[in-house]
Write an enzyme that holds these catalytic residues in place. Structure first.
Site, PDB file in Angstrom:
ATOM      1  CB  ALA A   9      64.482  25.569   0.123  1.00 23.35           C
ATOM      2  N   GLY A  12      62.870  23.388   7.702  1.00 24.32           N
ATOM      3  CA  GLY A  12      62.252  23.534   9.016  1.00 24.32           C
ATOM      4  C   GLY A  12      62.849  24.664   9.830  1.00 24.32           C
ATOM      5  CB  SER A  14      60.635  29.517   9.015  1.00 27.68           C
ATOM      6  OG  SER A  14      61.387  30.225   8.059  1.00 27.68           O
ATOM      7  CB  THR A  33      62.715  40.397   4.420  1.00 22.06           C
ATOM      8  OG1 THR A  33      62.905  38.992   4.204  1.00 22.06           O
ATOM      9  CG2 THR A  33      63.307  40.791   5.770  1.00 22.06           C
ATOM     10  CG  HIS A  48      54.750  31.653   5.506  1.00 16.63           C
ATOM     11  ND1 HIS A  48      55.944  32.020   4.925  1.00 16.63           N
ATOM     12  CD2 HIS A  48      54.550  30.368   5.146  1.00 16.63           C
ATOM     13  CE1 HIS A  48      56.447  31.001   4.264  1.00 16.63           C
ATOM     14  NE2 HIS A  48      55.618  29.987   4.370  1.00 16.63           N
ATOM     15  CD  GLN A  50      45.128  30.132   7.663  1.00 11.74           C
ATOM     16  OE1 GLN A  50      45.178  30.506   6.500  1.00 11.74           O
ATOM     17  NE2 GLN A  50      44.436  29.077   8.031  1.00 11.74           N
ATOM     18  NE  ARG A  52      54.121  35.558  11.357  1.00 12.75           N
ATOM     19  CZ  ARG A  52      54.257  35.771  10.060  1.00 12.75           C
ATOM     20  NH1 ARG A  52      54.902  34.902   9.302  1.00 12.75           N
ATOM     21  NH2 ARG A  52      53.734  36.846   9.488  1.00 12.75           N
ATOM     22  CD  GLU A  63      53.546  42.871   4.764  1.00 15.32           C
ATOM     23  OE1 GLU A  63      53.629  43.671   3.806  1.00 15.32           O
ATOM     24  OE2 GLU A  63      52.624  42.039   4.874  1.00 15.32           O
TER      25      GLU A  63
END
Length: 199
Positions: A9, A12, A14, A33, A48, A50, A52, A63
């Protein structure tokens, strides 16, 4: 090409996966997901998205908390039959799935009350592995994000132990299929597959 990115967790993983995926094609499909069960999760998902959008890379967000295998198989079929050639891009979009651990959790919670819950989830995993293989074989780029969850104590409850064990099984199976496997720790990615020791 199939790429697996794993780590703990807030490791980094992602951010690295998004950056790596963006180097593979001019645009991407981001399959999320996560499910928003409460306000905190809604805010997290919105943040997340925003981030991107502000990164300057063109993502189309989809989604999909459950039916990853079906979506990948359909895209693979479209690629094989030439149905996506008119998309206007010289390269097919890279597909990034973030994250498989949540996908696994979604299925496990859905089947939790069933006596054969683990076998049902393994059946879903079988379909996902086959779909990932078919997708990569079609010439598309697929980046998968997952979590390392087995480094801590043995979970106290059965559901936690099932989740830990199934996560490890999932990661091993997908790592075998992947051309590259990255472990991200403290924001530093290391490619593992090229360094793997063979007996």
């Amino acid at each position: 090409m199939l790429v697996l990115v794993t780590g703990g967790a807030r490791s980094g993983k992602s951010s690295f996966a998004e950056a790596y995926a963006s180097s593979l094609a001019g645009e991407g499909v981001y399959i999320a997901t996560a499910q928003a069960y409460d306000e905190e999760m809604k805010d997290r998902i919105a943040l997340h998205r925003q981030q991107r959008d502000e990164a300057g890379y063109r993502w189309t967000t989809v989604e999909q908390p459950y039916e990853l295998a079906g979506a990948l198989m359909q895209w693979a079929l479209n690629t094989e039959t030439g149905a996506e050639k008119a998309a206007g891009s010289p390269k097919a979009p890279v597909v990034l799935i973030d994250c498989l651990t949540l996908w696994l959790s979604n299925w496990l919670l859905r089947y939790e009350q069933e006596p054969d819950a683990e076998q049902r989830v393994k059946g879903e995993l079988d379909q996902l592995v086959a779909a990932c293989r078919r997708f990569a074989d079609s010439g598309r780029n697929l980046v998968l994000v997952t979590n390392e969850v087995g480094y801590g104590l043995v979970p106290e409850y059965k559901l936690g132990r099932q989740f830990r064990d199934l996560s490890g099984i999932m990661n091993q199976r997908l790592a075998r299929e992947a051309e590259q496997v990255f472990l991200v720790t403290a924001g530093i990615p290391i490619e593992l597959k090229s360094r793997a020791f063979s007996l």
